[in-house]
Write a protein that holds these residues in place. Structure first.
Motif, PDB file in Angstrom:
ATOM      1  N   GLN A 280      49.775  37.302  38.798  1.00  0.00           N
ATOM      2  CA  GLN A 280      49.650  37.711  37.336  1.00  0.00           C
ATOM      3  C   GLN A 280      49.296  39.242  36.981  1.00  0.00           C
ATOM      4  O   GLN A 280      48.729  39.805  38.043  1.00  0.00           O
ATOM      5  CB  GLN A 280      48.626  36.829  36.661  1.00  0.00           C
ATOM      6  CG  GLN A 280      48.942  35.344  36.840  1.00  0.00           C
ATOM      7  CD  GLN A 280      47.800  34.645  36.098  1.00  0.00           C
ATOM      8  OE1 GLN A 280      46.715  34.826  35.851  1.00  0.00           O
ATOM      9  NE2 GLN A 280      48.177  33.113  35.924  1.00  0.00           N
ATOM     10  N   LEU A 281      49.741  39.515  36.147  1.00  0.00           N
ATOM     11  CA  LEU A 281      49.229  40.836  35.448  1.00  0.00           C
ATOM     12  C   LEU A 281      48.633  40.635  34.144  1.00  0.00           C
ATOM     13  O   LEU A 281      49.232  39.900  33.315  1.00  0.00           O
ATOM     14  CB  LEU A 281      50.437  41.728  35.229  1.00  0.00           C
ATOM     15  CG  LEU A 281      51.239  42.254  36.356  1.00  0.00           C
ATOM     16  CD1 LEU A 281      52.345  43.462  36.322  1.00  0.00           C
ATOM     17  CD2 LEU A 281      50.381  42.912  37.671  1.00  0.00           C
ATOM     18  N   LEU A 282      47.487  41.231  33.740  1.00  0.00           N
ATOM     19  CA  LEU A 282      46.969  40.938  32.382  1.00  0.00           C
ATOM     20  C   LEU A 282      46.899  42.383  31.742  1.00  0.00           C
ATOM     21  O   LEU A 282      46.385  43.455  31.978  1.00  0.00           O
ATOM     22  CB  LEU A 282      45.386  40.680  32.595  1.00  0.00           C
ATOM     23  CG  LEU A 282      44.597  40.318  31.433  1.00  0.00           C
ATOM     24  CD1 LEU A 282      45.202  39.203  30.875  1.00  0.00           C
ATOM     25  CD2 LEU A 282      43.105  40.073  32.112  1.00  0.00           C
TER      26      LEU A 282
ATOM     27  N   LEU B 274      41.197  36.014  33.574  1.00  0.00           N
ATOM     28  CA  LEU B 274      41.173  36.899  34.933  1.00  0.00           C
ATOM     29  C   LEU B 274      40.853  35.565  36.098  1.00  0.00           C
ATOM     30  O   LEU B 274      40.271  34.662  35.939  1.00  0.00           O
ATOM     31  CB  LEU B 274      39.930  37.699  35.083  1.00  0.00           C
ATOM     32  CG  LEU B 274      39.738  39.033  34.225  1.00  0.00           C
ATOM     33  CD1 LEU B 274      38.700  39.772  34.269  1.00  0.00           C
ATOM     34  CD2 LEU B 274      40.966  39.957  34.955  1.00  0.00           C
ATOM     35  N   CYS B 275      41.670  35.857  37.212  1.00  0.00           N
ATOM     36  CA  CYS B 275      41.469  34.959  38.290  1.00  0.00           C
ATOM     37  C   CYS B 275      42.008  35.480  39.585  1.00  0.00           C
ATOM     38  O   CYS B 275      42.219  36.643  39.475  1.00  0.00           O
ATOM     39  CB  CYS B 275      42.468  33.552  37.966  1.00  0.00           C
ATOM     40  SG  CYS B 275      44.110  34.074  38.009  1.00  0.00           S
TER      41      CYS B 275
ATOM     42  N   MET C 206      34.522  43.550  35.002  1.00  0.00           N
ATOM     43  CA  MET C 206      35.384  42.100  35.089  1.00  0.00           C
ATOM     44  C   MET C 206      36.407  42.071  35.906  1.00  0.00           C
ATOM     45  O   MET C 206      36.393  41.139  36.571  1.00  0.00           O
ATOM     46  CB  MET C 206      35.422  41.546  33.698  1.00  0.00           C
ATOM     47  CG  MET C 206      34.373  41.364  32.640  1.00  0.00           C
ATOM     48  SD  MET C 206      34.875  40.819  31.120  1.00  0.00           S
ATOM     49  CE  MET C 206      33.494  40.557  30.212  1.00  0.00           C
ATOM     50  N   ALA C 207      37.100  43.107  35.578  1.00  0.00           N
ATOM     51  CA  ALA C 207      38.558  42.761  36.489  1.00  0.00           C
ATOM     52  C   ALA C 207      38.295  43.187  37.945  1.00  0.00           C
ATOM     53  O   ALA C 207      39.000  42.725  38.873  1.00  0.00           O
ATOM     54  CB  ALA C 207      39.646  44.059  35.966  1.00  0.00           C
ATOM     55  N   LYS C 208      37.252  44.097  38.271  1.00  0.00           N
ATOM     56  CA  LYS C 208      37.159  44.422  39.699  1.00  0.00           C
ATOM     57  C   LYS C 208      36.302  43.205  40.087  1.00  0.00           C
ATOM     58  O   LYS C 208      36.573  42.963  41.522  1.00  0.00           O
ATOM     59  CB  LYS C 208      36.182  45.586  39.737  1.00  0.00           C
ATOM     60  CG  LYS C 208      36.725  46.981  39.273  1.00  0.00           C
ATOM     61  CD  LYS C 208      38.224  47.157  39.672  1.00  0.00           C
ATOM     62  CE  LYS C 208      38.125  47.674  41.360  1.00  0.00           C
ATOM     63  NZ  LYS C 208      39.595  47.901  41.808  1.00  0.00           N
ATOM     64  N   ALA C 209      35.602  42.273  39.396  1.00  0.00           N
ATOM     65  CA  ALA C 209      35.066  41.189  40.114  1.00  0.00           C
ATOM     66  C   ALA C 209      35.966  40.305  40.323  1.00  0.00           C
ATOM     67  O   ALA C 209      35.546  39.333  41.402  1.00  0.00           O
ATOM     68  CB  ALA C 209      34.044  41.021  39.239  1.00  0.00           C
TER      69      ALA C 209
END
Length: 405
Positions: A114-116, A160-161, A188-191
């Motif tokens: 996925q891309l967000l 995010l996943c 958040m994204a890096k986590a």
């Protein structure tokens, strides 16, 4: 040096123009900014005295051109606090920078990945990631905004996943002026283990970008949004990523060795810079950022906030005007509709009074559809705009309202 908008304005020749007998009030800075005289001089000097290709020449002009060209790379690296100068890749603008990253990520994606992105993306961001997904079989997810034009952070987090491979979003919305909480979003994204690209086209001119502190993987911007020439831009990326990133174009400069059967790519930054570059433009970009760095940036930001606050207050008091995009944290953009008037008509009637704004969907058609509007009239501000020009805008809008009645 204290910030003095009158002194700033004297350095921009175009701001002394008249339009049909009225002083130019330029409020289309989200589309492109004007150039100070030092940038114009830097470009003229290159063509007048040093014009030559860079890197490979064995003569004085080539040496001078190369020093100026590579000196601009050093300037950009300092301005955004890159770890090393090799992380600064020259491009033609934000669009090409995003395409370089998308071209590379598409080769690394698999079906199910996925891309967000967000609902406030510019077409250059949204459509490019759409194509990366179409090529790879990955899925594009879109994080929603609320009716004020603010990102819903809870839903962003939910989307995010471990299948999210890259997240892309604007630093500041070009259509609404929303300043995204990019530090939180990056964390958040890096986590979640995702790469992060920031579209900095609207953020870079405000002089507060530190890529090391942000913690993103890519930060991209266009020169013409930050007082530099059109056709110039920057892809900043982490050295560890760029060293193995799939090449975007092939040709001269980006090759270290070549035979009739194969080729090996050059080292950074040249492996991602094929062909003869926009040398004069890059030199102009370096001059623009050197000029901006010499200004009182804290004073500049206070001035820009005052412009935004005054424009918003005037708009809220203006009968028949509706602000589109009312995020709590906004900068540089006032999008609006006038009751009974199409945005294009508003723009035309303002132009007849010397007021330059933008109308339409601002390359954010899905966002306009989300907000239920056909487009907006957009006034966008820069450091050389004045409070008197804000007053001039609303005085002109009073006449527009009468003409549309």
């Amino acid at each position: 040096m204290a910030f003095d908008v009158a002194v700033i304005r004297q350095q921009f020749p175009i701001l002394s123009r008249d339009i049909d007998g009225s002083p130019l009030v330029y409020l289309d800075n989200a589309a492109t900014t004007h150039k100070p005289q030092c940038v114009i001089d830097a470009i003229s000097h290159y063509y007048s005295y040093s014009n030559s290709n860079v890197h490979r020449g064995a003569h004085r002009l080539a040496d001078e051109s190369t020093k100026a060209y590579e000196g601009a790379r050093d300037t950009v690296a300092r301005f955004i606090n890159a770890n090393v100068r090799e992380e600064v890749i020259w491009t033609s603008g934000t669009t090409e920078s995003i395409n370089i990253v998308a071209h590379g990520i598409a080769q690394q994606l698999n079906p199910g990945d996925q891309l967000l992105v967000t609902e406030m993306e510019h077409h250059a961001d949204l459509v490019t990631w759409q194509q990366a997904c179409a090529t790879s079989g990955a899925e594009l997810k879109v994080a929603p905004i609320n009716d004020n034009g603010e990102l819903n952070l809870d839903q962003f987090q939910t989307l995010l996943c471990d299948r999210t491979k890259l997240v892309a979003f604007p630093h500041i919305s070009n259509a609404l002026g929303t300043v995204n909480p990019i530090t939180k979003m990056i964390a958040m994204a890096k986590a979640a283990g995702a790469l992060v690209l920031i579209d900095g086209a609207q953020g870079i001119a405000h002089g507060d970008v530190d890529v090391q502190s942000l913690g993103c993987d890519f930060y991209v911007f266009s020169g013409h949004k930050v007082f530099a020439p059109t056709g110039t831009g920057v892809l900043w990326g982490r050295q560890s990523l760029l060293e193995s990133w799939p090449v975007w174009q092939t040709g001269g400069e980006m090759i270290s060795t070549v035979t009739y059967q194969s080729a090996q790519w050059n080292q950074l930054p040249y492996r991602l810079e094929a062909g003869t570059p926009h040398i004069a433009g890059v030199i102009g970009l370096g001059a623009a950022l050197e000029w901006l760095s010499r200004q009182d940036l804290d004073g500049m930001r206070l001035h820009e906030k005052a412009l935004m606050a005054t424009a918003t207050e005037r708009a809220e008091q203006f009968e028949g005007l509706r602000i589109i995009g009312t995020a709590k944290n906004k900068l540089g953009v006032l999008s609006f509709l006038i009751e009974g008037g199409h945005p294009a008509d508003v723009g035309f009637l303002l132009d007849r009074q010397g007021i330059a704004i933008r109308t339409g969907h601002h390359c954010a058609e899905p966002l306009m559809n989300r907000l239920g509007v056909p487009g907006t009239a957009r006034a966008s501000f820069s450091l050389y705009n004045t409070l008197d020009e804000v007053d001039a805008l609303f005085d002109a809008l009073k006449k527009v309202r009468l003409m549309l009645a």
